[in-house]
Design a protein around this motif. Structure first.
Motif, PDB file in Angstrom:
ATOM      1  N   SER A  67      -4.325  -0.844  -2.257  1.00  0.00           N
ATOM      2  CA  SER A  67      -3.429   0.121  -1.618  1.00  0.00           C
ATOM      3  C   SER A  67      -2.892  -0.443  -0.310  1.00  0.00           C
ATOM      4  CB  SER A  67      -4.156   1.435  -1.325  1.00  0.00           C
ATOM      5  OG  SER A  67      -4.519   2.055  -2.525  1.00  0.00           O
ATOM      6  N   ARG A  68      -3.767  -1.084   0.446  1.00  0.00           N
ATOM      7  CA  ARG A  68      -3.330  -1.663   1.734  1.00  0.00           C
ATOM      8  C   ARG A  68      -2.360  -2.814   1.496  1.00  0.00           C
ATOM      9  NH1 ARG A  68      -8.924  -0.684   2.703  1.00  0.00           N
ATOM     10  NH2 ARG A  68      -9.177   1.055   4.141  1.00  0.00           N
ATOM     11  N   GLN A  69      -2.661  -3.629   0.476  1.00  0.00           N
ATOM     12  CA  GLN A  69      -1.765  -4.760   0.171  1.00  0.00           C
ATOM     13  C   GLN A  69      -0.393  -4.269  -0.262  1.00  0.00           C
ATOM     14  OE1 GLN A  69      -3.811  -6.970  -2.839  1.00  0.00           O
ATOM     15  NE2 GLN A  69      -5.291  -7.825  -1.400  1.00  0.00           N
ATOM     16  N   LEU A  70      -0.387  -3.230  -1.078  1.00  0.00           N
ATOM     17  CA  LEU A  70       0.907  -2.704  -1.551  1.00  0.00           C
ATOM     18  C   LEU A  70       1.716  -2.182  -0.373  1.00  0.00           C
ATOM     19  CD1 LEU A  70      -0.015  -0.770  -4.841  1.00  0.00           C
ATOM     20  CD2 LEU A  70       0.974  -3.042  -4.617  1.00  0.00           C
ATOM     21  N   TRP A  71       1.036  -1.525   0.541  1.00  0.00           N
ATOM     22  CA  TRP A  71       1.747  -0.988   1.705  1.00  0.00           C
ATOM     23  C   TRP A  71       2.353  -2.135   2.515  1.00  0.00           C
ATOM     24  CZ3 TRP A  71       1.742  -1.285   6.994  1.00  0.00           C
ATOM     25  CH2 TRP A  71       2.535  -0.327   7.638  1.00  0.00           C
ATOM     26  N   ALA A  72       1.574  -3.198   2.668  1.00  0.00           N
ATOM     27  CA  ALA A  72       2.045  -4.349   3.446  1.00  0.00           C
ATOM     28  C   ALA A  72       3.240  -5.021   2.755  1.00  0.00           C
ATOM     29  CB  ALA A  72       0.911  -5.340   3.647  1.00  0.00           C
ATOM     30  N   ALA A  73       3.295  -4.931   1.423  1.00  0.00           N
ATOM     31  CA  ALA A  73       4.381  -5.580   0.681  1.00  0.00           C
ATOM     32  C   ALA A  73       5.723  -4.880   0.894  1.00  0.00           C
ATOM     33  CB  ALA A  73       4.035  -5.620  -0.807  1.00  0.00           C
ATOM     34  N   GLY A  74       5.680  -3.586   1.216  1.00  0.00           N
ATOM     35  CA  GLY A  74       6.924  -2.881   1.556  1.00  0.00           C
ATOM     36  C   GLY A  74       7.524  -2.090   0.410  1.00  0.00           C
ATOM     37  N   PRO A  75       8.499  -1.229   0.731  1.00  0.00           N
ATOM     38  CA  PRO A  75       9.044  -0.275  -0.248  1.00  0.00           C
ATOM     39  C   PRO A  75       9.871  -0.888  -1.383  1.00  0.00           C
ATOM     40  CG  PRO A  75      10.163  -0.082   1.875  1.00  0.00           C
ATOM     41  CD  PRO A  75       9.038  -1.025   2.081  1.00  0.00           C
ATOM     42  N   GLN A  76      10.257  -2.156  -1.245  1.00  0.00           N
ATOM     43  CA  GLN A  76      10.954  -2.810  -2.365  1.00  0.00           C
ATOM     44  C   GLN A  76       9.949  -3.236  -3.435  1.00  0.00           C
ATOM     45  OE1 GLN A  76      14.390  -3.587  -2.784  1.00  0.00           O
ATOM     46  NE2 GLN A  76      14.570  -2.085  -1.136  1.00  0.00           N
ATOM     47  N   GLU A  77       8.703  -3.365  -3.027  1.00  0.00           N
ATOM     48  CA  GLU A  77       7.672  -3.869  -3.946  1.00  0.00           C
ATOM     49  C   GLU A  77       6.756  -2.789  -4.481  1.00  0.00           C
ATOM     50  OE1 GLU A  77       7.898  -6.898  -5.032  1.00  0.00           O
ATOM     51  OE2 GLU A  77       9.597  -7.139  -3.685  1.00  0.00           O
ATOM     52  N   ALA A  78       6.649  -1.679  -3.738  1.00  0.00           N
ATOM     53  CA  ALA A  78       5.721  -0.631  -4.186  1.00  0.00           C
ATOM     54  C   ALA A  78       6.174   0.733  -3.699  1.00  0.00           C
ATOM     55  CB  ALA A  78       4.318  -0.925  -3.684  1.00  0.00           C
ATOM     56  N   LEU A  79       5.901   1.730  -4.528  1.00  0.00           N
ATOM     57  CA  LEU A  79       6.122   3.120  -4.128  1.00  0.00           C
ATOM     58  C   LEU A  79       4.744   3.757  -3.994  1.00  0.00           C
ATOM     59  CD1 LEU A  79       7.983   5.632  -3.738  1.00  0.00           C
ATOM     60  CD2 LEU A  79       7.701   6.036  -6.200  1.00  0.00           C
ATOM     61  N   GLN A  80       4.452   4.266  -2.822  1.00  0.00           N
ATOM     62  CA  GLN A  80       3.141   4.903  -2.580  1.00  0.00           C
ATOM     63  C   GLN A  80       3.385   6.245  -1.923  1.00  0.00           C
ATOM     64  OE1 GLN A  80       1.700   1.339  -0.362  1.00  0.00           O
ATOM     65  NE2 GLN A  80      -0.195   1.712  -1.482  1.00  0.00           N
ATOM     66  N   LEU A  81       3.013   7.303  -2.628  1.00  0.00           N
ATOM     67  CA  LEU A  81       3.197   8.651  -2.106  1.00  0.00           C
ATOM     68  C   LEU A  81       1.870   9.387  -2.112  1.00  0.00           C
ATOM     69  CD1 LEU A  81       6.404   9.672  -4.144  1.00  0.00           C
ATOM     70  CD2 LEU A  81       6.334   8.840  -1.784  1.00  0.00           C
ATOM     71  N   VAL A  82       1.705  10.269  -1.137  1.00  0.00           N
ATOM     72  CA  VAL A  82       0.554  11.169  -1.165  1.00  0.00           C
ATOM     73  C   VAL A  82       1.066  12.599  -1.075  1.00  0.00           C
ATOM     74  CG1 VAL A  82      -1.196   9.610  -0.193  1.00  0.00           C
ATOM     75  CG2 VAL A  82       0.248  10.971   1.350  1.00  0.00           C
ATOM     76  N   ALA A  83       0.260  13.510  -1.613  1.00  0.00           N
ATOM     77  CA  ALA A  83       0.540  14.935  -1.423  1.00  0.00           C
ATOM     78  C   ALA A  83      -0.519  15.436  -0.466  1.00  0.00           C
ATOM     79  CB  ALA A  83       0.452  15.677  -2.757  1.00  0.00           C
ATOM     80  N   GLU A  84      -0.095  16.244   0.472  1.00  0.00           N
ATOM     81  CA  GLU A  84      -1.020  16.716   1.504  1.00  0.00           C
ATOM     82  C   GLU A  84      -0.912  18.229   1.612  1.00  0.00           C
ATOM     83  OE1 GLU A  84      -0.152  15.121   5.383  1.00  0.00           O
ATOM     84  OE2 GLU A  84      -2.295  15.015   5.846  1.00  0.00           O
ATOM     85  N   ASP A  85      -2.062  18.881   1.720  1.00  0.00           N
ATOM     86  CA  ASP A  85      -2.073  20.336   1.899  1.00  0.00           C
ATOM     87  C   ASP A  85      -3.027  20.669   3.039  1.00  0.00           C
ATOM     88  OD1 ASP A  85      -1.496  23.013   1.436  1.00  0.00           O
ATOM     89  OD2 ASP A  85      -3.198  23.239   0.062  1.00  0.00           O
ATOM     90  N   ARG A  86      -2.498  21.245   4.060  1.00  0.00           N
ATOM     91  CA  ARG A  86      -3.295  21.646   5.236  1.00  0.00           C
ATOM     92  C   ARG A  86      -4.257  20.536   5.691  1.00  0.00           C
ATOM     93  NH1 ARG A  86      -4.980  27.118   2.473  1.00  0.00           N
ATOM     94  NH2 ARG A  86      -4.328  25.855   0.719  1.00  0.00           N
ATOM     95  N   GLY A  87      -3.699  19.344   5.812  1.00  0.00           N
ATOM     96  CA  GLY A  87      -4.485  18.232   6.350  1.00  0.00           C
ATOM     97  C   GLY A  87      -5.359  17.512   5.344  1.00  0.00           C
ATOM     98  N   ARG A  88      -5.370  17.979   4.085  1.00  0.00           N
ATOM     99  CA  ARG A  88      -6.200  17.312   3.061  1.00  0.00           C
ATOM    100  C   ARG A  88      -5.306  16.623   2.035  1.00  0.00           C
ATOM    101  NH1 ARG A  88      -9.448  17.854  -1.583  1.00  0.00           N
ATOM    102  NH2 ARG A  88      -8.774  19.889  -2.344  1.00  0.00           N
ATOM    103  N   LEU A  89      -5.671  15.402   1.661  1.00  0.00           N
ATOM    104  CA  LEU A  89      -4.898  14.700   0.630  1.00  0.00           C
ATOM    105  C   LEU A  89      -5.268  15.266  -0.741  1.00  0.00           C
ATOM    106  CD1 LEU A  89      -4.964  10.986   1.866  1.00  0.00           C
ATOM    107  CD2 LEU A  89      -3.319  12.793   2.360  1.00  0.00           C
TER     108      LEU A  89
END
Ligand SMILES: CC(C)(COP(=O)(O)OP(=O)(O)OC[C@H]1O[C@@H](n2cnc3c(N)ncnc32)[C@H](O)[C@@H]1OP(=O)(O)O)[C@@H](O)C(=O)NCCC(=O)NCCS
Length: 189
Positions: A67-89
């Motif tokens: 997950s950290r590597q994908l984030w470092a690769a950037g949005p052209q290389e990976a799509l990473q989304l989270v859903a959050e509700d009242r501070g909880r993933l």
């Protein structure tokens, strides 16, 4: 609840997402033939005792490192989304661009057990499709287990098609263990 881009600080909080599931039926993989003429058939079978995945779906240390590597690769290389509700993933989507075959590989699509059947998974798929089309990818591909019947129904409902079976993906006894890797495709072009 909101869906937003994952940031590095989220990674250590991904364990908050309850990814457990249980299946009241599974897909049995029947293999027939021999030599070069073999066939696989999926047959849904009801279980007397539901199969519970327990915490086996939890993200491992390797998953979190990726997950950290994908984030470092950037949005052209990976799509990473989270859903959050009242501070909880409560949800995670991770798709990685595969340059060699021009596809997007869905590493994770998880909705917290308490948040299922509310359209979150559908929104993740729509976002993945939108991202893949923008990059000109030809397809999204993913793997799921033959005993994850709810995920299989979900992917079918989302427009994915079964495109393959690998009966040695997890162990040498996947057929005997009734846990076989099945592959799905969503054609973008
Ligand atoms: C599979 C998963 C991501 C679906 O997420 P979700 O947010 O519940 O899905 P949605 O609410 O967006 O469902 C969209 C449609 O998919 C279908 N669907 C979803 N779950 C289903 C189920 N359990 N049984 C039958 N159809 C289902 C339905 O058609 C649904 O539309 P409807 O609710 O209007 O009938 C979720 O169940 C999950 O996280 N499971 C555990 C982790 C997992 O298995 N991930 C996939 C690994 S490959």
């Amino acid at each position: 609840m909101r869906i937003r881009a994952l940031v590095p600080a989220d990674v250590e909080r991904l364990a908050q997402i309850d990814s457990t599931f249980s299946s009241e039926s599974i897909l049995i993989v029947e293999k027939t033939g021999a030599g070069l003429e073999v066939g696989w058939r999926l047959v849904e079978r009801a279980l007397e005792v539901p199969f519970a995945k327990g915490r086996a779906y939890d993200l491992s240390t390797e998953d979190l490192a990726r997950s950290r590597q994908l984030w470092a690769a950037g949005p052209q290389e990976a799509l990473q989304l989270v859903a959050e509700d009242r501070g909880r993933l409560v949800g995670l989507l991770e798709v990685e661009r595969q340059q060699w075959n021009n596809t997007g590989w869905i590493w994770n699509l998880i909705v917290d057990r308490a948040y299922r059947r509310q359209g979150l998974g559908r929104q993740f798929v729509h976002r993945a499709v939108e991202w893949g089309r923008k990059l000109g990818l030809r397809a999204l591909i993913l793997e799921t287990q033959s005993n994850n019947i709810h995920a299989c129904r979900f992917y079918r409902a989302m427009g994915f098609h079964l495109c393959g079976i690998n009966d040695h993906y997890y162990t040498n006894e996947d057929l005997e263990r009734d846990e076989v890797a099945i592959f799905w495709v969503y054609e973008l072009q």
